[in-house]
Design a protein around this motif. Structure first.
Motif, PDB file in Angstrom:
ATOM      1  N   LYS A  78       0.821  -1.212   0.000  1.00  0.00           N
ATOM      2  CA  LYS A  78       0.000   0.000   0.000  1.00  0.00           C
ATOM      3  C   LYS A  78       0.856   1.265   0.000  1.00  0.00           C
ATOM      4  O   LYS A  78       0.537   2.254  -0.666  1.00  0.00           O
ATOM      5  N   LYS A  79       1.951   1.247   0.754  1.00  0.00           N
ATOM      6  CA  LYS A  79       2.852   2.394   0.782  1.00  0.00           C
ATOM      7  C   LYS A  79       4.121   2.126  -0.010  1.00  0.00           C
ATOM      8  O   LYS A  79       5.154   2.737   0.226  1.00  0.00           O
ATOM      9  N   GLY A  80       3.998   1.214  -0.964  1.00  0.00           N
ATOM     10  CA  GLY A  80       5.152   0.875  -1.792  1.00  0.00           C
ATOM     11  C   GLY A  80       5.296   1.793  -2.984  1.00  0.00           C
ATOM     12  O   GLY A  80       4.661   2.853  -3.067  1.00  0.00           O
ATOM     13  N   LYS A  81       6.120   1.389  -3.947  1.00  0.00           N
ATOM     14  CA  LYS A  81       6.383   2.181  -5.149  1.00  0.00           C
ATOM     15  C   LYS A  81       5.381   1.819  -6.231  1.00  0.00           C
ATOM     16  O   LYS A  81       5.315   0.673  -6.692  1.00  0.00           O
ATOM     17  N   TYR A  82       4.590   2.803  -6.656  1.00  0.00           N
ATOM     18  CA  TYR A  82       3.559   2.577  -7.672  1.00  0.00           C
ATOM     19  C   TYR A  82       4.123   2.848  -9.061  1.00  0.00           C
ATOM     20  O   TYR A  82       4.871   3.810  -9.281  1.00  0.00           O
ATOM     21  N   LYS A  83       3.771   1.983 -10.004  1.00  0.00           N
ATOM     22  CA  LYS A  83       4.160   2.144 -11.402  1.00  0.00           C
ATOM     23  C   LYS A  83       2.909   2.132 -12.280  1.00  0.00           C
ATOM     24  O   LYS A  83       1.945   1.422 -11.994  1.00  0.00           O
ATOM     25  N   VAL A  84       2.949   2.952 -13.328  1.00  0.00           N
ATOM     26  CA  VAL A  84       1.819   2.984 -14.255  1.00  0.00           C
ATOM     27  C   VAL A  84       1.784   1.661 -15.023  1.00  0.00           C
ATOM     28  O   VAL A  84       2.685   1.371 -15.817  1.00  0.00           O
ATOM     29  N   LYS A  85       0.756   0.890 -14.784  1.00  0.00           N
ATOM     30  CA  LYS A  85       0.600  -0.410 -15.423  1.00  0.00           C
ATOM     31  C   LYS A  85      -0.109  -0.296 -16.763  1.00  0.00           C
ATOM     32  O   LYS A  85       0.182  -1.048 -17.698  1.00  0.00           O
ATOM     33  N   MET A  86      -1.072   0.660 -16.852  1.00  0.00           N
ATOM     34  CA  MET A  86      -1.835   0.798 -18.084  1.00  0.00           C
ATOM     35  C   MET A  86      -2.288   2.235 -18.282  1.00  0.00           C
ATOM     36  O   MET A  86      -2.633   2.921 -17.316  1.00  0.00           O
TER      37      MET A  86
END
Length: 253
Positions: A196-204
């Motif tokens: 939840k507080k990790g690193k988010y990447k644009v998947k789509m």
């Protein structure tokens, strides 16, 4: 400057001007200089007359709409925006502020002395009502508007976060994501993280502002993902992203 002038002063000024009514009225006297300030509605006045050293003068300013003789204070009461008396010693400079809301048109400043009257006119144009295609200068005159500064780009309004974001399994290794469309959006970006507080990447990236669903494929079975969505605008080919939605949690089949 007194903010409110009593009718006693008006009566005294009227009596003085009635004695002078037979004298000539000089229009646009060079001995009287009037400089209005558009920025704050103040007026600067300079009276230069060596013959009036030690003499008293009366000053009255009328707004547009004054009618009748300048010395008819009763008829012009509603148009009076300033009135005072001064003692002149050859040269006199003073300032006053128009005590009523500025209106477009010609204002008249009347200076009365024992020599007669001088009527000088000037213009005020309210800041919020400049003439069409023009802007008002600091002296009340109109000037052409400056050319726009192309070096400063207008900021676009940041798109709000999409609402109603949901995520649920959709067959094996797939996640269906849905949201409510955002007004003004040209598309959406879906970001994914393992924590939840990790690193988010644009998947789509989903093209089209009216789109409201997307299917994420090739996800790992049995794994939990955290998902958030944002809308974007376009400036040419450049994307300008809005705010992210609330984070939703989903476990893949």
């Amino acid at each position: 400057m007194q903010r409110k002038m009593g009718w006693v002063l008006i009566a005294l000024l009227l009596a003085g001007m009635q004695l002078l009514c037979s004298r000539s009225i000089q229009a646009g006297s060079p001995a009287v200089t009037v400089t209005p300030s558009q920025a704050d509605g103040t007026v600067s006045v300079t009276v230069s007359d060596a013959e009036l050293k030690g003499k008293e003068i009366s000053v009255i300013c009328y707004a547009p709409g004054a009618s009748g003789a300048y010395n008819d204070l009763t008829a012009n009461k509603a148009a009076i925006v300033y009135m005072n008396q001064y003692t002149i010693n050859g040269t006199l400079t003073f300032h006053f502020k128009v005590k009523k809301q500025l209106v477009p048109g010609i204002y008249t400043l009347v200076v009365t002395s024992e020599k007669g009257q001088a009527a000088n006119q000037f213009r005020f144009i309210p800041e919020d009502k400049p003439a069409s295609g023009q802007t008002a200068g600091s002296n009340g005159n109109t000037t052409n508007p400056p050319a726009p500064d192309k070096s400063v780009k207008a900021k676009k309004k940041v798109l709000p976060a999409p609402k109603g974001v949901k995520a649920k399994p959709s067959g094996r290794k797939k996640i269906k994501v849905s949201w409510k469309k955002v007004k003004g959006a040209k598309g959406y970006q879906i970001s994914v993280a393992a924590k939840k507080k990790g690193k988010y990447k644009v998947k789509m990236t989903v093209k089209g502002g009216s789109k409201k669903t997307a299917i994420l494929k090739k996800m790992k079975s049995g794994k939990v993902y955290y998902i958030k969505v944002r809308a974007y605008q376009l400036s040419g080919k450049k994307k300008t992203a809005g705010k992210y939605s609330k984070i939703v949690k989903v476990k893949v089949r």
